[in-house]
Scaffold this motif. Sequence first.
Motif, PDB file in Angstrom:
ATOM      1  N   LEU A  71      -2.690   9.935   1.433  1.00  9.61           N
ATOM      2  CA  LEU A  71      -2.705   9.878   2.897  1.00  9.61           C
ATOM      3  C   LEU A  71      -2.432   8.447   3.351  1.00  9.61           C
ATOM      4  O   LEU A  71      -3.242   7.551   3.128  1.00  9.61           O
ATOM      5  CB  LEU A  71      -4.071  10.353   3.399  1.00  9.61           C
ATOM      6  CG  LEU A  71      -4.489  11.751   2.926  1.00  9.61           C
ATOM      7  CD1 LEU A  71      -5.979  11.995   3.146  1.00  9.61           C
ATOM      8  CD2 LEU A  71      -3.661  12.815   3.644  1.00  9.61           C
ATOM      9  N   ASP A  72      -1.276   8.254   4.001  1.00  9.21           N
ATOM     10  CA  ASP A  72      -0.884   6.902   4.410  1.00  9.21           C
ATOM     11  C   ASP A  72      -1.214   6.692   5.888  1.00  9.21           C
ATOM     12  O   ASP A  72      -0.483   7.164   6.758  1.00  9.21           O
ATOM     13  CB  ASP A  72       0.621   6.705   4.148  1.00  9.21           C
ATOM     14  CG  ASP A  72       0.993   5.239   4.030  1.00  9.21           C
ATOM     15  OD1 ASP A  72       0.193   4.387   4.447  1.00  9.21           O
ATOM     16  OD2 ASP A  72       2.094   4.951   3.515  1.00  9.21           O
ATOM     17  N   GLU A  73      -2.306   6.033   6.148  1.00  8.90           N
ATOM     18  CA  GLU A  73      -2.799   5.776   7.512  1.00  8.90           C
ATOM     19  C   GLU A  73      -2.839   7.061   8.352  1.00  8.90           C
ATOM     20  O   GLU A  73      -2.220   7.143   9.427  1.00  8.90           O
ATOM     21  CB  GLU A  73      -1.953   4.691   8.182  1.00  8.90           C
ATOM     22  CG  GLU A  73      -1.953   3.400   7.372  1.00  8.90           C
ATOM     23  CD  GLU A  73      -1.442   2.207   8.151  1.00  8.90           C
ATOM     24  OE1 GLU A  73      -1.646   2.161   9.377  1.00  8.90           O
ATOM     25  OE2 GLU A  73      -0.854   1.309   7.522  1.00  8.90           O
ATOM     26  N   PRO A  74      -3.594   8.066   7.875  1.00  2.05           N
ATOM     27  CA  PRO A  74      -3.541   9.396   8.511  1.00  2.05           C
ATOM     28  C   PRO A  74      -4.123   9.444   9.919  1.00  2.05           C
ATOM     29  O   PRO A  74      -3.832  10.375  10.661  1.00  2.05           O
ATOM     30  CB  PRO A  74      -4.385  10.271   7.566  1.00  2.05           C
ATOM     31  CG  PRO A  74      -5.310   9.330   6.893  1.00  2.05           C
ATOM     32  CD  PRO A  74      -4.511   8.062   6.714  1.00  2.05           C
ATOM     33  N   LYS A 103       0.829  -1.220   0.000  1.00  5.39           N
ATOM     34  CA  LYS A 103       0.000   0.000   0.000  1.00  5.39           C
ATOM     35  C   LYS A 103       0.863   1.270   0.000  1.00  5.39           C
ATOM     36  O   LYS A 103       0.628   2.176  -0.794  1.00  5.39           O
ATOM     37  CB  LYS A 103      -0.940   0.014   1.238  1.00  5.39           C
ATOM     38  CG  LYS A 103      -1.817  -1.226   1.353  1.00  5.39           C
ATOM     39  CD  LYS A 103      -2.719  -1.175   2.576  1.00  5.39           C
ATOM     40  CE  LYS A 103      -1.994  -1.141   3.913  1.00  5.39           C
ATOM     41  NZ  LYS A 103      -1.177  -2.329   4.216  1.00  5.39           N
ATOM     42  N   SER A 104       1.856   1.324   0.894  1.00  5.04           N
ATOM     43  CA  SER A 104       2.702   2.530   0.952  1.00  5.04           C
ATOM     44  C   SER A 104       3.518   2.670  -0.322  1.00  5.04           C
ATOM     45  O   SER A 104       3.653   3.774  -0.872  1.00  5.04           O
ATOM     46  CB  SER A 104       3.646   2.472   2.165  1.00  5.04           C
ATOM     47  OG  SER A 104       2.910   2.491   3.362  1.00  5.04           O
ATOM     48  N   THR A 105       4.051   1.566  -0.806  1.00  7.98           N
ATOM     49  CA  THR A 105       4.828   1.603  -2.053  1.00  7.98           C
ATOM     50  C   THR A 105       3.952   2.145  -3.186  1.00  7.98           C
ATOM     51  O   THR A 105       4.384   2.979  -3.984  1.00  7.98           O
ATOM     52  CB  THR A 105       5.338   0.194  -2.410  1.00  7.98           C
ATOM     53  OG1 THR A 105       6.026  -0.343  -1.275  1.00  7.98           O
ATOM     54  CG2 THR A 105       6.259   0.216  -3.600  1.00  7.98           C
ATOM     55  N   PHE A 120       3.154  11.000   5.012  1.00  6.84           N
ATOM     56  CA  PHE A 120       3.858   9.753   5.300  1.00  6.84           C
ATOM     57  C   PHE A 120       3.138   8.929   6.367  1.00  6.84           C
ATOM     58  O   PHE A 120       2.435   9.479   7.218  1.00  6.84           O
ATOM     59  CB  PHE A 120       5.274  10.050   5.811  1.00  6.84           C
ATOM     60  CG  PHE A 120       6.238  10.435   4.729  1.00  6.84           C
ATOM     61  CD1 PHE A 120       7.022   9.470   4.117  1.00  6.84           C
ATOM     62  CD2 PHE A 120       6.365  11.749   4.326  1.00  6.84           C
ATOM     63  CE1 PHE A 120       7.914   9.821   3.121  1.00  6.84           C
ATOM     64  CE2 PHE A 120       7.261  12.107   3.327  1.00  6.84           C
ATOM     65  CZ  PHE A 120       8.036  11.133   2.724  1.00  6.84           C
ATOM     66  N   GLN A 121       3.377   7.620   6.333  1.00  5.54           N
ATOM     67  CA  GLN A 121       2.773   6.720   7.321  1.00  5.54           C
ATOM     68  C   GLN A 121       3.211   7.106   8.742  1.00  5.54           C
ATOM     69  O   GLN A 121       2.425   6.994   9.673  1.00  5.54           O
ATOM     70  CB  GLN A 121       3.183   5.287   6.990  1.00  5.54           C
ATOM     71  CG  GLN A 121       2.553   4.235   7.873  1.00  5.54           C
ATOM     72  CD  GLN A 121       2.715   2.829   7.304  1.00  5.54           C
ATOM     73  OE1 GLN A 121       3.229   2.630   6.204  1.00  5.54           O
ATOM     74  NE2 GLN A 121       2.265   1.843   8.050  1.00  5.54           N
ATOM     75  N   TYR A 122       4.474   7.550   8.875  1.00  7.14           N
ATOM     76  CA  TYR A 122       4.979   7.898  10.206  1.00  7.14           C
ATOM     77  C   TYR A 122       5.287   9.398  10.235  1.00  7.14           C
ATOM     78  O   TYR A 122       6.129   9.858   9.455  1.00  7.14           O
ATOM     79  CB  TYR A 122       6.244   7.088  10.525  1.00  7.14           C
ATOM     80  CG  TYR A 122       5.997   5.600  10.389  1.00  7.14           C
ATOM     81  CD1 TYR A 122       5.263   4.915  11.360  1.00  7.14           C
ATOM     82  CD2 TYR A 122       6.432   4.901   9.271  1.00  7.14           C
ATOM     83  CE1 TYR A 122       4.996   3.556  11.222  1.00  7.14           C
ATOM     84  CE2 TYR A 122       6.168   3.538   9.124  1.00  7.14           C
ATOM     85  CZ  TYR A 122       5.449   2.878  10.107  1.00  7.14           C
ATOM     86  OH  TYR A 122       5.171   1.544   9.966  1.00  7.14           O
TER      87      TYR A 122
END
Length: 288
Positions: free
Chosen positions: A169-172, A46-48, A91-93
């Motif tokens: 939006l990565d796991e916002p 997913k992030s990739t 970013f996820q983090y």
Amino acid sequence: MDIIFNNVSHSYMKGTSLEKKALNQLNISIPSGSFTVVIGKTGSGKSTFIQHVNGLIKPTEGHIKVGQYRLSAKEKRMDMRSLRQDVALLFQYPEHQLFEETVERDICFGPLNFGLSAEEAKVRALESLALVGLPETILGDSPFHLSGGQMRRVAIAGVLASRPKVLLLDEPTASLDPQGSQEIMDMFKEYQRTNGATIILVTHQMEHAVNYADSIIVMNDGEIVLNGDRDQVFGQSAILQSLGLELPDSLRFIKKFANAFSLADVPSYYQRDEVASYIAKYIRSKEG
Ligand SMILES: Nc1ncnc2c1ncn2[C@@H]1O[C@H](COP(=O)(O)OP(=O)(O)OP(=O)(O)O)[C@@H](O)[C@H]1O
Ligand SMILES: [Mg+2]
């Protein structure tokens, strides 16, 4: 901006013994102005996938079109600055996003970089803080001394400050409490509606897919396994189960209820009040 993936593959550490194919020949079209939710178990890509849309990661094969931009391994010159002004990635983090000494400098970074004056950037910072529900008093604080939830909100304010046309939006809502999570999701939906923006949002929460998505992408092992609206995706419960994914709460409950009472043809309800009124009607029909 329409987003089109054309046979896109990506391998990390290509040509080494650690090579890992994280995306495998993806083909997908995401229409301008739509809200797409990406789900899939951890490590599914997913992030990739979303990091390809703003050119942070380049395809090792295939190409991507984002509006008038074209991204591929071969593309020599690309105006990344103008792409990133239109297409913002959360970013996820949050620790990967934040880097300035103060919250104000962090949120103003994008607008200043894209040519706004200091006064205009400050106005954007204040507007963005209001959108994410943080007080102005936080502007002088170090982003690294904030709570996880506050850090997340500052990172979100930072991507909104450039008023992007595409939001990735990565796991916002990962570090937000349930109420905060819903407020932020509602705010994204409102941003999409009022700005005609395109949103691609990665989440592990099926309720986000149910309540906010125009379209849902299910990934597994670097591939898109399902793609469609909520009925098309959550109608495939056997496939989802085999991928280790759960159905949304309300749907799971109504299926169990139907099973326990041997009921056929129970509609797919996604909202708690729909489930409650279905059960109330069922009980009344038995009483009568
Ligand atoms: N920088 C990297 N170098 C090498 N392999 C990587 C790198 N980043 C990701 N991978 C691998 O690529 C695959 C996909 O990772 P990715 O981070 O895109 O998954 P994800 O669906 O976002 O997972 P999660 O839900 O845990 O965030 C995984 O097997 C992962 O180990
Ligand atoms: Mg991820």
